[in-house]
Design an enzyme around this catalytic site. Structure first.
Site, short mmCIF file in Angstrom:
data_model
loop_
_atom_site.label_atom_id
_atom_site.label_comp_id
_atom_site.label_asym_id
_atom_site.label_seq_id
_atom_site.Cartn_x
_atom_site.Cartn_y
_atom_site.Cartn_z
N ARG A 221 102.08 -38.00 -23.83
CA ARG A 221 101.18 -38.29 -22.72
C ARG A 221 101.84 -37.81 -21.44
O ARG A 221 103.05 -37.98 -21.24
CB ARG A 221 100.86 -39.79 -22.61
CG ARG A 221 99.96 -40.33 -23.71
CD ARG A 221 98.56 -39.75 -23.63
NE ARG A 221 97.64 -40.32 -24.59
CZ ARG A 221 97.38 -39.82 -25.80
NH1 ARG A 221 98.02 -38.73 -26.19
NH2 ARG A 221 96.52 -40.40 -26.60
N HIS B 217 95.39 -30.10 -24.84
CA HIS B 217 95.47 -31.38 -25.56
C HIS B 217 94.82 -31.29 -26.95
O HIS B 217 93.93 -32.08 -27.29
CB HIS B 217 94.81 -32.50 -24.75
CG HIS B 217 95.23 -33.88 -25.19
ND1 HIS B 217 95.11 -34.99 -24.39
CD2 HIS B 217 95.77 -34.32 -26.36
CE1 HIS B 217 95.55 -36.06 -25.04
NE2 HIS B 217 95.96 -35.68 -26.25
N GLU C 242 92.78 -34.86 -17.13
CA GLU C 242 92.20 -34.00 -18.16
C GLU C 242 90.68 -34.02 -18.05
O GLU C 242 90.10 -35.10 -17.96
CB GLU C 242 92.65 -34.45 -19.55
CG GLU C 242 94.16 -34.27 -19.75
CD GLU C 242 94.62 -34.58 -21.17
OE1 GLU C 242 93.77 -34.90 -22.02
OE2 GLU C 242 95.83 -34.49 -21.41
#
Length: 333
Positions: free
Chosen positions: A245, A293, A274
């Protein structure tokens, strides 16, 4: 995808894009009514107003399942995290209200581990950096990289977080002939030794490693754990890989470390916001590999995650204990 509803008793509530195999299972089996609005996560007040009839909330990382959201859904039986991590879920409120939270733990461990090793190799051998100019402009930069990249063999790799994913990463690294260091205050020495990992403290790991790979969860304890002081401990030839993260690393400190060459480079699959802002200064640096991601999203892992989550949804709708819970196994009356 637009909003769809089927009139039955229970309601599965989805406010963002979820794992396609899971969505397919839910749509094909018609377990109950479904509410799907894949952009609703962007409008929190509207989400709170619409969640009132939800029996089950299915969410990845964008839907913020706050105290207000949980309290707005009095019939909520389950919060199903379609992925790994709980930073967007108010675990305390859900637990206090007797609502189980499920997460497909371990389902994507191999997938993320392979991705982390791939990014490590890409950094050390400059694969992406040599690919881009050749692909985009046809520029032949052979001798910009020839004799200037480095082997993984013989290096020291530090893994921060030796849970399911970190463990699988260490297993894969064993075949590369590296020394593996680990930092995880919740993992015992014997568990680490199974994968040839020597446990140490964070400062020693950062100072000794040629590559640092982050696999720790985002918690109050780990948020901001890598700042300027920590980055300055690293070798100026070292790389950092973050497939965990983004908030584990302080954003401004990372930019400073990369732009001022305190460290050699980074590979990032996660970001503080994001989707990442196109103006984010990290995107302007020539020593950073970025991916959107998707480290945990292989064909195999998405299928496994779908199976785990779908099974728990079915069990919750039947009033049975769920299997992959992170707080409590079933709704407390």
């Amino acid at each position: 995808m637009g909003l769809r509803r089927r009139k039955m008793k229970d309601l599965i509530f989805i406010a963002e894009k979820i794992n396609p195999p899971l969505l397919k299972k839910l749509e094909e089996t018609k377990l109950c009514e479904m509410f799907i609005d894949e952009t609703l996560w962007q409008r929190q007040e509207e989400l709170i107003g619409k969640v009132k009839d939800a029996t089950i909330i299915v969410a990845k990382t964008l839907t913020q399942i706050t105290k207000d959201v949980i309290e707005a859904a009095p019939g909520l039986k389950l919060i199903a995290r379609d992925g790994i991590g709980l930073e967007n879920v108010d675990v305390d409120t859900a637990t206090a209200k007797g609502i189980p939270i499920t997460m497909p733990m371990g389902a994507n461990a191999v997938t993320v581990a392979e991705f982390a090793v791939g990014l490590t190799l890409s950094l050390l051998r400059q694969i992406v950096f040599s690919h881009v100019p050749l692909k985009t402009t046809g520029e032949w930069q052979r001798f910009k990289f020839f004799g200037k990249t480095t082997e993984l063999y013989g290096k020291t790799v530090g893994i921060v977080g030796l849970g399911a994913i970190g463990y699988q990463t260490a297993r894969r690294l064993q075949g590369f002939g590296v020394k593996i260091l680990g930092y995880d205050p919740y993992v015992g020495k014997n568990r680490a030794l199974e994968v040839g990992c020597e446990m140490t403290n964070l400062q020693e790991l950062l100072a000794q490693s040629d590559v640092v790979i982050l696999h720790a969860p985002q918690t109050a304890e780990t948020t901001g754990m890598i700042g300027e002081a920590e980055l300055k401990l690293m070798k100026n030839t070292a790389y950092i890989v973050n497939v965990a993260r983004a908030p584990l690393i302080q954003h401004e400190a990372l930019y400073k470390a990369l732009s001022e060459k305190w460290i050699a480079g980074a590979a990032l699959d996660v970001f503080h916001k994001e989707p990442i802002n196109p103006d984010d200064p990290l995107l302007q640096l020539d020593n950073v590999i970025v991916t959107p991601h998707h480290a945990g999203g292989s064909i195999e892992s998405t299928q496994r995650m779908a199976e785990y989550t779908f099974e728990d949804i079915v069990r919750a709708l039947k009033g049975e204990p769920v299997l992959h819970y992170v707080n409590i196994p079933m709704l407390r009356k």
